[in-house]
Every structure is written in structure tokens, then in C-alpha cells.
Design a protein around this motif. Structure first.
Motif, PDB file in Angstrom:
ATOM      1  N   ARG A   1       0.858  -1.190   0.000  1.00 56.25           N
ATOM      2  CA  ARG A   1       0.000   0.000   0.000  1.00 56.25           C
ATOM      3  C   ARG A   1       0.893   1.238   0.000  1.00 56.25           C
ATOM      4  O   ARG A   1       1.240   1.780   1.035  1.00 56.25           O
TER       5      ARG A   1
ATOM      6  N   SER B   1      -1.922  -6.222   7.587  1.00 57.21           N
ATOM      7  CA  SER B   1      -3.109  -5.556   7.047  1.00 57.21           C
ATOM      8  C   SER B   1      -3.150  -4.111   7.529  1.00 57.21           C
ATOM      9  O   SER B   1      -2.956  -3.837   8.713  1.00 57.21           O
TER      10      SER B   1
ATOM     11  N   ASP C   1      -5.690  -2.499   7.927  1.00 62.01           N
ATOM     12  CA  ASP C   1      -6.918  -2.335   8.708  1.00 62.01           C
ATOM     13  C   ASP C   1      -6.709  -2.574  10.198  1.00 62.01           C
ATOM     14  O   ASP C   1      -7.581  -2.241  11.001  1.00 62.01           O
TER      15      ASP C   1
ATOM     16  N   GLU D   1      -4.359 -12.440  10.280  1.00 64.03           N
ATOM     17  CA  GLU D   1      -5.081 -11.551   9.365  1.00 64.03           C
ATOM     18  C   GLU D   1      -4.305 -11.372   8.062  1.00 64.03           C
ATOM     19  O   GLU D   1      -4.892 -11.275   6.980  1.00 64.03           O
TER      20      GLU D   1
END
Length: 226
Positions: A177, A200, A202, A215
Motif C-alpha cells: 500500500r 493488514s 486495517d 489476518e
């Protein structure tokens, strides 16, 4: 009754000295295993005997016939030129080792530009989510009969070249990202498992490692299913 003093038994070697001698012996054994001087059976037999040694001298004697490590031997035999221009010495790599144990490098760890990690019969975790990576890091991994886990930050760029020898190297990362620091993984995995995942975005960076690791696996599965 004699007044002569009874000689005392010599003190046992310091644990640190024995650990250092064993680490030097392991590096020599792994060098010789990597260049096919030692067979798998011979490597395993000497490694087993090494951990039965009780003194630094015994550890050194176990590998005395194997010569110097490859890096040292190359340095001694390399030709020297009188006309070479001045070059600054490369930054010394940080050295980490775990032998018959477990080790986790996490939190606000600052690995520097390069780090060397030796894992023998161990479980080693590199949690880089909150590490101070600055311009990036090169992690040289030597894993033998071990499990190595690497959890990247969401924005880290991965460059991996770890060679498996009767082992496995699994890049289970999702796309980065953004364009964050570059994490370069180098080295070898002999009878070892190396798994790389991406945290992640998140989850908060301070989430427990086990949760973040699970995750990351789920995110990789979802990405492959698309």
C-alpha cells in the motif's frame, strides 16, 4: 597433616565464551555444508556433537579440520593493489543469532541498513510493522532446521532472494500500500521454512503479532481468490 595447599579445580569456562565458540563453529559448519564439503549426515552429526561440548576448546577442536570460513579465506587470498583508490569501509552488519530457541525482533527496533540473522533449530520472528526502517534494510538470513517468519509493514516494498535447500520460502504477501522502505531478504533456508507476509492496514500497528499474522494470511488468501 601436611600444610601444603590442595590445588583447587580450574573454574569452568564462562558461558559467554562457550556460546561464542559454538557460534563460530556453527558458522564454519554451515559454510562447509553450503559449499558441499560436508554431507547432510556429517553436518547433522557434527552439529549434534557440538551441543555436547562443555568447553570452548572442545567446540573448536570439533571443526579444526574444516579450515577458515569462506569470507575470511577470501580476504586472505584476495590480491592487493597498491593503486586502489580510498574507499570507506562498509557499515558493519548487525548480527543476530538464535540456536535451539525462540526469538522475536519487534517493536520500535532499528535494524540499520543491514542485519545478519542465524537460526539453528529455532523459531525466529521479524515483526517489522513498527520498526524504524528509514531507507530500508537488507536482512541476510541463514536458517537451518528452523522456522522464520517475517511480517512486513503495509507499505514496505519487498525484494526477496532466499534460496531453499530441502526447505521452503513462501512469499505470502499482498501488494504494498504505497511506496515505503525497501526490505531486502537474502540468504538460504536449509531444511527450514521461511514465510513472508504483509500486515493488514486495517489493523493498528500495535495489534498482537498472532492476530496480525493470521489476518495477513487471510488477506493473502482473499487476494489470490480475486
Amino acid at each position: 597433616m601436611s600444610d601444603a595447599l590442595t590445588p583447587t579445580a580450574p573454574l569452568p569456562p564462562a558461558p559467554v565464551a562457550l556460546a561464542d565458540a559454538r557460534e563460530r563453529a556453527i558458522r564454519l559448519l554451515t559454510d562447509r555444508y553450503a559449499d558441499d564439503t560436508l554431507s547432510t549426515g556429517e553436518f547433522e552429526m557434527r552439529l549434534d556433537r557440538l551441543y555436547g561440548t562443555l568447553t570452548p576448546a572442545a567446540a573448536e577442536a570439533l571443526v579444526a579440520d574444516l579450515g577458515a570460513p569462506r569470507a575470511a579465506a577470501m580476504a586472505r587470498t584476495a590480491p592487493v593493489s597498491a593503486a586502489l583508490p580510498f574507499q570507506a569501509a562498509p557499515a558493519r552488519a548487525e548480527r543476530l543469532s538464535c540456536i535451539f530457541g525462540q526469538r522475536t525482533m519487534g517493536g520500535s527496533w532499528t535494524p540499520g541498513a543491514r542485519a545478519e540473522a542465524l537460526a539453528v533449530f529455532s523459531e525466529v520472528t521479524f515483526d517489522l510493522r513498527t520498526a524504524v526502517l528509514r531507507d530500508g534494510v537488507e536482512l541476510e538470513i541463514e536458517a537451518y532446521f528452523s522456522t522464520v517468519r517475517v511480517l512486513l509493514p503495509p507499505d514496505a516494498v519487498l525484494d526477496v532472494n532466499v534460496g531453499p535447500v530441502m526447505g521452503s520460502v513462501t512469499d505470502d504477501t499482498t501488494p504494498a500500500r504505497g511506496m515505503g522502505p525497501v526490505v531486502r531478504l537474502r540468504g538460504s533456508a536449509a531444511f527450514a521454512e521461511v514465510t513472508i507476509r504483509r500486515a493488514s492496514p486495517d489493523l493498528p500497528p500495535g495489534a498482537p503479532f498472532k492476530l496480525a499474522w493470521r489476518e495477513a494470511k487471510r488477506a493473502a488468501r482473499r487476494a489470490r481468490a480475486r
